[in-house]
Write a protein that holds these residues in place. Structure first.
Motif, PDB file in Angstrom:
ATOM      1  N   ALA A  89      -7.465   3.963  -4.271  1.00 21.21           N
ATOM      2  CA  ALA A  89      -8.054   3.764  -2.936  1.00 21.21           C
ATOM      3  C   ALA A  89      -9.155   4.794  -2.698  1.00 21.21           C
ATOM      4  CB  ALA A  89      -6.964   3.875  -1.865  1.00 21.21           C
ATOM      5  N   ALA A  90      -8.922   6.042  -3.106  1.00 18.04           N
ATOM      6  CA  ALA A  90      -9.945   7.088  -2.913  1.00 18.04           C
ATOM      7  C   ALA A  90     -11.172   6.767  -3.754  1.00 18.04           C
ATOM      8  CB  ALA A  90      -9.374   8.452  -3.305  1.00 18.04           C
ATOM      9  N   GLU A  91     -10.943   6.255  -4.959  1.00 15.68           N
ATOM     10  CA  GLU A  91     -12.089   5.930  -5.827  1.00 15.68           C
ATOM     11  C   GLU A  91     -12.926   4.824  -5.196  1.00 15.68           C
ATOM     12  OE1 GLU A  91     -13.605   4.343 -10.027  1.00 15.68           O
ATOM     13  OE2 GLU A  91     -12.382   3.237  -8.625  1.00 15.68           O
ATOM     14  N   GLU A  92     -12.246   3.792  -4.708  1.00 22.10           N
ATOM     15  CA  GLU A  92     -13.000   2.650  -4.169  1.00 22.10           C
ATOM     16  C   GLU A  92     -13.748   3.031  -2.886  1.00 22.10           C
ATOM     17  OE1 GLU A  92     -10.155  -0.608  -4.505  1.00 22.10           O
ATOM     18  OE2 GLU A  92     -10.953  -0.962  -6.525  1.00 22.10           O
ATOM     19  N   ARG A  93     -13.130   3.860  -2.074  1.00 22.27           N
ATOM     20  CA  ARG A  93     -13.840   4.346  -0.872  1.00 22.27           C
ATOM     21  C   ARG A  93     -15.059   5.179  -1.272  1.00 22.27           C
ATOM     22  NH1 ARG A  93     -10.916   5.064   3.927  1.00 22.27           N
ATOM     23  NH2 ARG A  93     -12.880   5.732   4.870  1.00 22.27           N
ATOM     24  N   ALA A  94     -14.864   6.068  -2.242  1.00 23.35           N
ATOM     25  CA  ALA A  94     -15.971   6.940  -2.662  1.00 23.35           C
ATOM     26  C   ALA A  94     -17.132   6.108  -3.206  1.00 23.35           C
ATOM     27  CB  ALA A  94     -15.486   7.943  -3.717  1.00 23.35           C
ATOM     28  N   ILE A  95     -16.817   5.045  -3.936  1.00 23.62           N
ATOM     29  CA  ILE A  95     -17.894   4.198  -4.494  1.00 23.62           C
ATOM     30  C   ILE A  95     -18.741   3.612  -3.365  1.00 23.62           C
ATOM     31  CG2 ILE A  95     -18.336   2.020  -5.702  1.00 23.62           C
ATOM     32  CD1 ILE A  95     -16.001   2.759  -7.597  1.00 23.62           C
ATOM     33  N   THR A  96     -18.084   3.175  -2.286  1.00 19.66           N
ATOM     34  CA  THR A  96     -18.865   2.574  -1.190  1.00 19.66           C
ATOM     35  C   THR A  96     -19.796   3.596  -0.545  1.00 19.66           C
ATOM     36  OG1 THR A  96     -17.238   3.060   0.531  1.00 19.66           O
ATOM     37  CG2 THR A  96     -16.973   0.967  -0.641  1.00 19.66           C
ATOM     38  N   ARG A  97     -19.492   4.871  -0.722  1.00 18.79           N
ATOM     39  CA  ARG A  97     -20.325   5.923  -0.102  1.00 18.79           C
ATOM     40  C   ARG A  97     -21.489   6.352  -0.998  1.00 18.79           C
ATOM     41  NH1 ARG A  97     -14.833   8.582   1.101  1.00 18.79           N
ATOM     42  NH2 ARG A  97     -14.334   7.785   3.164  1.00 18.79           N
ATOM     43  N   CYS A  98     -21.611   5.749  -2.177  1.00 20.01           N
ATOM     44  CA  CYS A  98     -22.693   6.143  -3.098  1.00 20.01           C
ATOM     45  C   CYS A  98     -23.991   5.459  -2.683  1.00 20.01           C
ATOM     46  CB  CYS A  98     -22.320   5.786  -4.532  1.00 20.01           C
ATOM     47  SG  CYS A  98     -21.017   6.826  -5.190  1.00 20.01           S
TER      48      CYS A  98
END
Ligand code: GLY
Ligand code: MN
Ligand code: MN
Length: 425
Positions: A263-272
């Motif tokens: 979940a943290a990875e997928e959230r972080a990707i959206t912030r790129c």
């Protein structure tokens, strides 16, 4: 010379603060193996040279004189191939201007300052201030990937995906780390890889908590984590991907831990997105993972406060990611002129910069049970109230979870270049 190289060189020439200085970029020389064989460590031209020359060439030098113009001022000097190299290595002459002419090129420009980048150039006396400033500018200027680079990264990602597709079928109790590495890398090669981009990491059970574990003969046991971090390389461009599996049936605790990281990875990707500060993405992912650990009963307290106190570094001791492409860390580092952030918990970050269109970055959060950190008496004292230590004791040999993708930052939505590789357990 191909069009993409002339365009690239001209763009870089405009971006460098050379003023009247000459630029020399060395490929470097092969390093002999120590035991007096006639072999060397595998040779790879310095990335700064490869980027500008577009070819491997031991001893090659790219030279540039701004007085000759951004397009016309470049000369690629190459050594003459020797008979020994033809006989023993099957090497052919690399195209370029004979390196014997470099002395004359320099003599005609005597007295001018020189910025010397890339591999070591023993013949040149350096003009150090220009060199450091120019190096930083070159690193920054090559951060956005051009179309030629993106095409290579996409091919590397496709070969990497093929390897992971095979791996996913194979992971089960009884298979060794080495066996998994062999199958994964063979599939990379079958799909066009020139080599693995870096030392493949395969860690089973407790080894999955060793951040850069080298595969061993250990076999995965039933119910253990299997963490694999690897990428194919094609023409010097690579992917850098991590997946964490379980051999056999995952426990509820393993599922939860995996889900928190995912979940943290997928959230972080959206912030790129362009303009996003990398360290803010890192800290946001840390807060989210700490919240997950609190929900699991592993940590206790308010997630933001725990991250301010640096308690997340017990379980997430590395940075959120780095640039990837021409080399596994590519142009990571600081934004030009930015001082190092003094916060201790940010010292493991491989970059501190705002993202921009065309950057390719890894996003790789992880949570691990690392005995070397969790058994440290100083940390146990400092974070006495932050952690459910008896629960941690039960999981000290569990290992860890990391999930890593490669993301292209665009003016629209981020594009996950490694999206073809399934992430679920
Ligand atoms: N492959 C090492 C890393 O993830 O950076
Ligand atoms: Mn990796
Ligand atoms: Mn990485």
């Amino acid at each position: 010379m191909s069009d993409h190289l002339s365009t690239r060189r001209a763009r870089i020439a405009e971006a460098l603060p050379l003023e009247d200085a000459l630029l020399l970029v060395g490929a470097g020389e092969p390093v002999p193996l120590p035991e007096n064989s006639d072999q060397t460590y595998p040779f790879r031209s310095h990335a700064e040279y490869y980027y500008l020359a577009g070819q491997e060439c031991a001893g090659g030098v790219m030279a540039y004189d701004p007085r000759d113009g951004a397009a016309e001022g470049w000369v690629s000097f190459v050594p003459a191939v020797t008979e020994g190299e033809r006989v023993w290595e099957g090497r052919e002459q690399v195209p370029g201007t004979p390196i014997a002419l470099l002395d004359g090129w320099l003599a005609a420009r005597r007295g001018r300052p020189v910025a010397a980048l890339g591999g070591k150039l023993p013949v040149v006396s350096l003009y150090a201030p220009a060199t450091e400033r120019v190096r930083e500018s070159l690193r920054h200027a090559r951060r956005p990937k051009d179309d030629h680079e993106l095409a290579l990264i996409r091919r590397a990602a496709a070969a990497t995906a093929a390897g992971y597709a095979k791996l996913r079928e194979l992971v089960r109790p009884g298979l060794t780390e080495r066996a998994l590495q062999i199958e994964l890398e063979a599939e990379f090669f079958r799909h066009g890889a020139s080599r693995p981009g870096y030392g493949t990491i395969v860690g089973t059970g407790p080894n999955s908590a060793v951040l850069h574990f080298e595969p061993s003969a250990r076999a995965a046991r039933d119910g253990e984590f299997v963490l694999v971090d690897a990428g194919a390389e094609i023409d010097r461009y690579m992917a850098d991907v991590t997946r964490t599996y379980v051999a056999g049936e995952p426990s509820a605790f393993q599922r939860d831990l995996h889900q928190v990281v995912l979940a943290a990875e997928e959230r972080a990707i959206t912030r790129c997105v362009p303009g996003a500060e990398w360290k803010n993405l890192h800290l946001a992912a840390a807060v989210e993972m700490v919240a997950g650990l609190v929900a699991m009963g592993v940590m206790q307290g308010v997630p933001e406060t725990l991250v301010e106190r640096e308690a997340h570094t017990l379980f997430f001791p590395h940075g959120l990611g780095h640039m990837v492409g021409l080399g596994v860390r590519d142009g990571s580092g600081m934004y030009p002129g930015r001082p190092k952030d003094p916060r201790a918990s940010l010292k493991t970050l491989r970059m501190d910069l705002p993202l921009a269109d065309g950057y390719v970055v890894t996003v790789e959060p992880g949570l691990y049970f690392i005995p070397a950190l969790l058994n440290d008496p100083a940390r146990r004292t400092r974070f006495r109230d932050c952690v459910n230590w008896p629960l941690v004791e039960q999981h000290l040999s569990l290992g860890g979870v990391r999930i890593e993708d490669n993301v292209l930052v665009t003016s629209g939505a981020p594009e996950v270049l490694t999206a073809a590789i399934p992430k679920h357990l």
